[in-house]
Design a protein around this motif. Structure first.
Motif: not given
Ligand code: NI
Length: 138
Positions: A13-16, A34-39, A52-58, A62-69
């Motif tokens: 489904h995706h690579i994180g 890559y193009e943005i799938v959703k904001e 989430f971003m997509e390129q050629n079906g892949y 992108l996960i960016s944790p907050w300081k309290d994550s």
């Protein structure tokens, strides 16, 4: 392909990717086509920004944790890193049992995944030899 998934389709489904600065990371991936799938989604439960971003079906996540994550210490340690592969499955509970049979340990049980979709649910499993795997049922 062997019959591990019981003859059902099993698809990545995706690579994180863990990233420190999501806006900058988005720009770099756009440079790679890559193009943005959703904001960017603010995941209040996981305390992360997710895009989430997509390129050629892949698809990548992108996960960016907050300081309290709970993921923040991991990001501090590894900086920017691809750290999980997510598989789309049709029955998440059944697939968890199947992975447990081959040495995975469930460490984040089934929970909603708003960044993917309203009805999407995900679970995370760990394996000592290959690391983290995510399952998603939509
Ligand atoms: Ni993921």
């Amino acid at each position: 392909m062997n019959d591990f998934w019981g003859g059902k389709t099993m698809k990545i489904h995706h690579i994180g990717y863990m990233v420190k600065r999501i806006e900058e990371a988005i720009e770099v991936f756009q440079g790679l086509g890559y193009e943005i799938v959703k904001e960017t989604y603010k995941d209040q439960d996981r305390r992360t920004d997710i895009c989430f971003m997509e390129q050629n079906g892949y698809q990548i996540e992108l996960i960016s944790p907050w300081k309290d994550s709970a993921l923040y210490p991991m990001m501090k340690k590894y900086k920017n890193v691809a750290y999980h592969v997510c598989y789309a499955v049709s029955d998440i509970e059944e697939s968890i049992q199947q992975l447990e049979k081959v040495g995975f340990v469930l460490f984040k049980s089934v929970a909603p995944a708003g960044a993917i979709g309203e009805n999407a649910k995900v679970a995370f499993l760990m394996n000592a030899h290959i690391g983290m795997v995510e399952l998603v049922e939509e």
